[in-house]
Scaffold this motif. Structure first.
Motif, PDB file in Angstrom:
ATOM      1  N   ASN A  60       0.825  -1.214   0.000  1.00  0.00           N
ATOM      2  CA  ASN A  60       0.000   0.000   0.000  1.00  0.00           C
ATOM      3  C   ASN A  60       0.856   1.260   0.000  1.00  0.00           C
ATOM      4  O   ASN A  60       0.552   2.225  -0.701  1.00  0.00           O
ATOM      5  CB  ASN A  60      -0.966  -0.001   1.187  1.00  0.00           C
ATOM      6  N   ILE A  63       2.299   1.839  -3.473  1.00  0.00           N
ATOM      7  CA  ILE A  63       1.291   2.397  -4.381  1.00  0.00           C
ATOM      8  C   ILE A  63       1.110   3.887  -4.107  1.00  0.00           C
ATOM      9  O   ILE A  63       1.070   4.696  -5.040  1.00  0.00           O
ATOM     10  CB  ILE A  63      -0.046   1.630  -4.255  1.00  0.00           C
ATOM     11  N   THR A  86       1.432   1.186 -11.765  1.00  0.00           N
ATOM     12  CA  THR A  86       0.351   1.321 -10.787  1.00  0.00           C
ATOM     13  C   THR A  86      -0.674   0.206 -10.956  1.00  0.00           C
ATOM     14  O   THR A  86      -1.109  -0.408  -9.973  1.00  0.00           O
ATOM     15  CB  THR A  86      -0.332   2.703 -10.911  1.00  0.00           C
ATOM     16  N   VAL A  90      -1.289  -2.485  -8.031  1.00  0.00           N
ATOM     17  CA  VAL A  90      -2.610  -2.642  -7.411  1.00  0.00           C
ATOM     18  C   VAL A  90      -3.052  -4.103  -7.500  1.00  0.00           C
ATOM     19  O   VAL A  90      -3.543  -4.676  -6.524  1.00  0.00           O
ATOM     20  CB  VAL A  90      -3.651  -1.694  -8.045  1.00  0.00           C
TER      21      VAL A  90
END
Length: 105
Positions: A60, A63, A86, A90
């Motif tokens: 997390n 990201i 990205t 994810v």
């Protein structure tokens, strides 16, 4: 320089440079490949060590760092690379979340 040489150098540099800086220093194809190699190694280690939840937090954070870069001033190539990264990050984070949910260890 061959693509193999560049990839080897990028692989070595990944552990030495903050990821948010590293992603801007290498060609997009190499960034995706090396990031995926490291993700695979790190997830395997997290499973073996029982630290998947901690790795989910790291995912997390990574990201968030890339999203911050995308919000800034970038060349078009860097923006394309970070967009692709990205999407992959994810998806990778979602895989780790599912492993945590399934209590894989």
């Amino acid at each position: 320089q061959s693509l193999k040489d560049i990839t080897e150098k990028a692989y070595a540099a990944y552990a030495q440079v903050p990821r948010s800086k590293w992603v801007l220093e290498w060609p997009g194809q190499v960034v995706i490949a090396v990031s995926t190699i490291y993700w695979t190694q790190e997830v395997a280690s997290a499973i073996e060590e029982g630290t998947l939840k901690k790795y989910l937090e790291k995912s997390n954070k990574q990201i968030e760092e890339i999203v911050q870069l995308v919000r800034g001033k970038l060349s078009s190539m860097s923006r394309i690379t970070l967009g692709a990264l990205t999407v992959i990050d994810v998806h990778a984070r979602d895989v780790v979340a599912k492993l945590c949910e399934e209590k894989i260890h």
